[in-house]
Design a protein around this motif. Structure first.
Motif, PDB file in Angstrom:
ATOM      1  N   SER A 145       0.830  -1.210   0.000  1.00 47.54           N
ATOM      2  CA  SER A 145       0.000   0.000   0.000  1.00 47.54           C
ATOM      3  C   SER A 145       0.869   1.267   0.000  1.00 47.54           C
ATOM      4  O   SER A 145       0.516   2.257  -0.631  1.00 47.54           O
ATOM      5  N   GLU A 146       2.002   1.233   0.676  1.00 45.62           N
ATOM      6  CA  GLU A 146       2.903   2.378   0.728  1.00 45.62           C
ATOM      7  C   GLU A 146       3.503   2.687  -0.643  1.00 45.62           C
ATOM      8  O   GLU A 146       3.633   3.849  -1.036  1.00 45.62           O
ATOM      9  N   LEU A 147       3.853   1.640  -1.411  1.00 46.96           N
ATOM     10  CA  LEU A 147       4.485   1.819  -2.712  1.00 46.96           C
ATOM     11  C   LEU A 147       3.481   1.753  -3.868  1.00 46.96           C
ATOM     12  O   LEU A 147       3.864   1.885  -5.029  1.00 46.96           O
ATOM     13  N   ASN A 148       2.252   1.480  -3.505  1.00 52.18           N
ATOM     14  CA  ASN A 148       1.162   1.406  -4.494  1.00 52.18           C
ATOM     15  C   ASN A 148       1.435   0.328  -5.544  1.00 52.18           C
ATOM     16  O   ASN A 148       1.345   0.564  -6.761  1.00 52.18           O
ATOM     17  N   ILE A 149       1.816  -0.877  -5.046  1.00 44.95           N
ATOM     18  CA  ILE A 149       2.012  -2.051  -5.907  1.00 44.95           C
ATOM     19  C   ILE A 149       1.337  -3.240  -5.248  1.00 44.95           C
ATOM     20  O   ILE A 149       0.911  -3.174  -4.087  1.00 44.95           O
ATOM     21  N   SER A 150       1.215  -4.353  -5.981  1.00 45.19           N
ATOM     22  CA  SER A 150       0.505  -5.518  -5.444  1.00 45.19           C
ATOM     23  C   SER A 150       1.382  -6.305  -4.457  1.00 45.19           C
ATOM     24  O   SER A 150       2.618  -6.252  -4.505  1.00 45.19           O
ATOM     25  N   VAL A 151       0.726  -7.058  -3.590  1.00 41.94           N
ATOM     26  CA  VAL A 151       1.411  -7.917  -2.632  1.00 41.94           C
ATOM     27  C   VAL A 151       2.222  -8.972  -3.379  1.00 41.94           C
ATOM     28  O   VAL A 151       3.318  -9.349  -2.968  1.00 41.94           O
ATOM     29  N   LYS A 152       1.691  -9.448  -4.493  1.00 41.97           N
ATOM     30  CA  LYS A 152       2.402 -10.447  -5.300  1.00 41.97           C
ATOM     31  C   LYS A 152       3.728  -9.890  -5.802  1.00 41.97           C
ATOM     32  O   LYS A 152       4.739 -10.605  -5.827  1.00 41.97           O
ATOM     33  N   THR A 153       3.778  -8.625  -6.194  1.00 43.43           N
ATOM     34  CA  THR A 153       5.019  -7.990  -6.647  1.00 43.43           C
ATOM     35  C   THR A 153       6.034  -7.949  -5.500  1.00 43.43           C
ATOM     36  O   THR A 153       7.223  -8.210  -5.705  1.00 43.43           O
ATOM     37  N   ILE A 154       5.529  -7.660  -4.285  1.00 46.30           N
ATOM     38  CA  ILE A 154       6.391  -7.640  -3.103  1.00 46.30           C
ATOM     39  C   ILE A 154       7.000  -9.037  -2.908  1.00 46.30           C
ATOM     40  O   ILE A 154       8.208  -9.169  -2.691  1.00 46.30           O
ATOM     41  N   GLU A 155       6.179 -10.079  -2.975  1.00 49.37           N
ATOM     42  CA  GLU A 155       6.645 -11.461  -2.807  1.00 49.37           C
ATOM     43  C   GLU A 155       7.704 -11.817  -3.843  1.00 49.37           C
ATOM     44  O   GLU A 155       8.737 -12.421  -3.522  1.00 49.37           O
ATOM     45  N   VAL A 156       7.481 -11.427  -5.095  1.00 49.24           N
ATOM     46  CA  VAL A 156       8.430 -11.728  -6.166  1.00 49.24           C
ATOM     47  C   VAL A 156       9.753 -11.003  -5.924  1.00 49.24           C
ATOM     48  O   VAL A 156      10.834 -11.584  -6.068  1.00 49.24           O
ATOM     49  N   GLN A 157       9.672  -9.719  -5.542  1.00 51.00           N
ATOM     50  CA  GLN A 157      10.891  -8.931  -5.303  1.00 51.00           C
ATOM     51  C   GLN A 157      11.694  -9.465  -4.099  1.00 51.00           C
ATOM     52  O   GLN A 157      12.930  -9.532  -4.156  1.00 51.00           O
ATOM     53  N   ILE A 158      11.002  -9.862  -3.039  1.00 49.25           N
ATOM     54  CA  ILE A 158      11.686 -10.432  -1.859  1.00 49.25           C
ATOM     55  C   ILE A 158      12.334 -11.760  -2.255  1.00 49.25           C
ATOM     56  O   ILE A 158      13.480 -12.034  -1.879  1.00 49.25           O
ATOM     57  N   GLY A 159      11.627 -12.581  -3.019  1.00 49.18           N
ATOM     58  CA  GLY A 159      12.184 -13.856  -3.495  1.00 49.18           C
ATOM     59  C   GLY A 159      13.430 -13.626  -4.339  1.00 49.18           C
ATOM     60  O   GLY A 159      14.432 -14.349  -4.201  1.00 49.18           O
ATOM     61  N   LYS A 160      13.390 -12.616  -5.212  1.00 48.81           N
ATOM     62  CA  LYS A 160      14.534 -12.284  -6.070  1.00 48.81           C
ATOM     63  C   LYS A 160      15.729 -11.848  -5.201  1.00 48.81           C
ATOM     64  O   LYS A 160      16.859 -12.292  -5.413  1.00 48.81           O
ATOM     65  N   ALA A 161      15.463 -10.994  -4.197  1.00 45.15           N
ATOM     66  CA  ALA A 161      16.531 -10.512  -3.311  1.00 45.15           C
ATOM     67  C   ALA A 161      17.138 -11.677  -2.520  1.00 45.15           C
ATOM     68  O   ALA A 161      18.371 -11.792  -2.419  1.00 45.15           O
ATOM     69  N   LEU A 162      16.307 -12.551  -1.997  1.00 49.68           N
ATOM     70  CA  LEU A 162      16.813 -13.692  -1.225  1.00 49.68           C
ATOM     71  C   LEU A 162      17.645 -14.632  -2.090  1.00 49.68           C
ATOM     72  O   LEU A 162      18.653 -15.174  -1.630  1.00 49.68           O
ATOM     73  N   LYS A 163      17.240 -14.786  -3.345  1.00 49.16           N
ATOM     74  CA  LYS A 163      18.000 -15.637  -4.255  1.00 49.16           C
ATOM     75  C   LYS A 163      19.387 -15.052  -4.482  1.00 49.16           C
ATOM     76  O   LYS A 163      20.392 -15.766  -4.459  1.00 49.16           O
ATOM     77  N   VAL A 164      19.464 -13.742  -4.679  1.00 47.27           N
ATOM     78  CA  VAL A 164      20.762 -13.082  -4.871  1.00 47.27           C
ATOM     79  C   VAL A 164      21.623 -13.229  -3.607  1.00 47.27           C
ATOM     80  O   VAL A 164      22.814 -13.553  -3.694  1.00 47.27           O
ATOM     81  N   PHE A 165      21.006 -13.019  -2.448  1.00 50.07           N
ATOM     82  CA  PHE A 165      21.757 -13.178  -1.201  1.00 50.07           C
ATOM     83  C   PHE A 165      22.288 -14.605  -1.041  1.00 50.07           C
ATOM     84  O   PHE A 165      23.426 -14.798  -0.630  1.00 50.07           O
ATOM     85  N   ARG A 166      21.460 -15.599  -1.326  1.00 48.97           N
ATOM     86  CA  ARG A 166      21.907 -17.000  -1.197  1.00 48.97           C
ATOM     87  C   ARG A 166      23.083 -17.284  -2.123  1.00 48.97           C
ATOM     88  O   ARG A 166      24.033 -17.973  -1.744  1.00 48.97           O
ATOM     89  N   GLU A 167      23.030 -16.769  -3.339  1.00 53.04           N
ATOM     90  CA  GLU A 167      24.114 -17.001  -4.301  1.00 53.04           C
ATOM     91  C   GLU A 167      25.401 -16.313  -3.862  1.00 53.04           C
ATOM     92  O   GLU A 167      26.475 -16.906  -3.907  1.00 53.04           O
ATOM     93  N   LYS A 168      25.281 -15.044  -3.455  1.00 53.03           N
ATOM     94  CA  LYS A 168      26.471 -14.265  -3.139  1.00 53.03           C
ATOM     95  C   LYS A 168      27.085 -14.622  -1.770  1.00 53.03           C
ATOM     96  O   LYS A 168      28.270 -14.405  -1.558  1.00 53.03           O
ATOM     97  N   LEU A 169      26.267 -15.138  -0.862  1.00 50.67           N
ATOM     98  CA  LEU A 169      26.749 -15.440   0.487  1.00 50.67           C
ATOM     99  C   LEU A 169      26.751 -16.937   0.781  1.00 50.67           C
ATOM    100  O   LEU A 169      26.730 -17.346   1.937  1.00 50.67           O
ATOM    101  N   LYS A 170      26.835 -17.756  -0.270  1.00 53.71           N
ATOM    102  CA  LYS A 170      26.750 -19.207  -0.071  1.00 53.71           C
ATOM    103  C   LYS A 170      27.884 -19.755   0.800  1.00 53.71           C
ATOM    104  O   LYS A 170      27.699 -20.735   1.495  1.00 53.71           O
ATOM    105  N   ASP A 171      29.037 -19.110   0.808  1.00 51.52           N
ATOM    106  CA  ASP A 171      30.142 -19.587   1.648  1.00 51.52           C
ATOM    107  C   ASP A 171      29.892 -19.317   3.132  1.00 51.52           C
ATOM    108  O   ASP A 171      30.564 -19.890   3.986  1.00 51.52           O
ATOM    109  N   TYR A 172      28.920 -18.491   3.474  1.00 53.62           N
ATOM    110  CA  TYR A 172      28.552 -18.245   4.861  1.00 53.62           C
ATOM    111  C   TYR A 172      27.384 -19.119   5.317  1.00 53.62           C
ATOM    112  O   TYR A 172      27.109 -19.209   6.495  1.00 53.62           O
ATOM    113  N   LEU A 173      26.709 -19.743   4.360  1.00 55.70           N
ATOM    114  CA  LEU A 173      25.529 -20.537   4.718  1.00 55.70           C
ATOM    115  C   LEU A 173      25.906 -21.955   5.038  1.00 55.70           C
ATOM    116  O   LEU A 173      26.871 -22.488   4.631  1.00 55.70           O
TER     117      LEU A 173
END
Length: 173
Positions: A145-173
């Motif tokens: 509601s703050e960014l005036n976009i759908s909840v589904k877009t939020i879910e997709v963007q968070i999923g994309k960010a987490l995927k990047v974090f997992r790839e870049k920080l895999k040696d810490y996981l």
């Protein structure tokens, strides 16, 4: 004359050495359970015997001196070993928290820098959504509601960010 006296003493010393060395070594070894320590102690006993060469007379007196000296030096070695072990343990306990704490701080700092680097690599909208979700602790609906976009877009963007974090920080996981 003195040369003959010295040779007699040396001959007597060698005879005592050959007669008692193995026995004294076994005696020390039964107490210490360390071959090299037993050897060192018996050698020290014979060195002290040589230093006292004129004071000890008679086979019986020398034999009891050798055994008593071996016994006392073995007890001293055991006592000193316990003390050294205690000091090593105390030192290790004093250093361990410092080492662990320093190591943890270095890892945390390194991880923090790497997380910031990954955050900078995220696309701007993805980074903004991720920060609002993970740093500010907002719910997906609030962000939507703050960014005036759908909840589904939020879910997709968070999923994309987490995927990047997992790839870049895999040696810490």
């Amino acid at each position: 004359m003195q040369d003959k006296y010295y040779k007699n003493q040396m001959a007597e010393y060698c005879r005592l050495f050959h007669a008692y060395y193995a026995k004294l070594h076994r005696y020390a070894f039964t107490m210490l359970k360390e071959n090299s320590a037993a050897e060192d102690i018996v050698q020290t006993v014979f060195l002290k015997l040589w230093e006292k060469k004129g004071q000890l007379l008679g086979e019986e007196k020398v034999g009891s001196y050798l055994y008593k000296s071996t016994y006392n030096l073995s007890l001293n070695y055991i006592r000193d070993s316990k003390t050294r072990g205690k000091h090593k343990q105390d030192a290790a306990q004093a250093i361990d928290p410092l080492v662990d704490n320093t190591h943890d701080k270095i890892l945390a700092t390194d991880l923090s820098l790497r997380i910031r680097g990954v955050m900078e690599e995220l696309p701007p909208q993805c980074r903004l959504i991720f920060l609002k979700s993970r740093v500010e602790g907002k719910k997906y609906a609030e962000i939507a509601s703050e960014l005036n976009i759908s909840v589904k877009t939020i879910e997709v963007q968070i999923g994309k960010a987490l995927k990047v974090f997992r790839e870049k920080l895999k040696d810490y996981l």
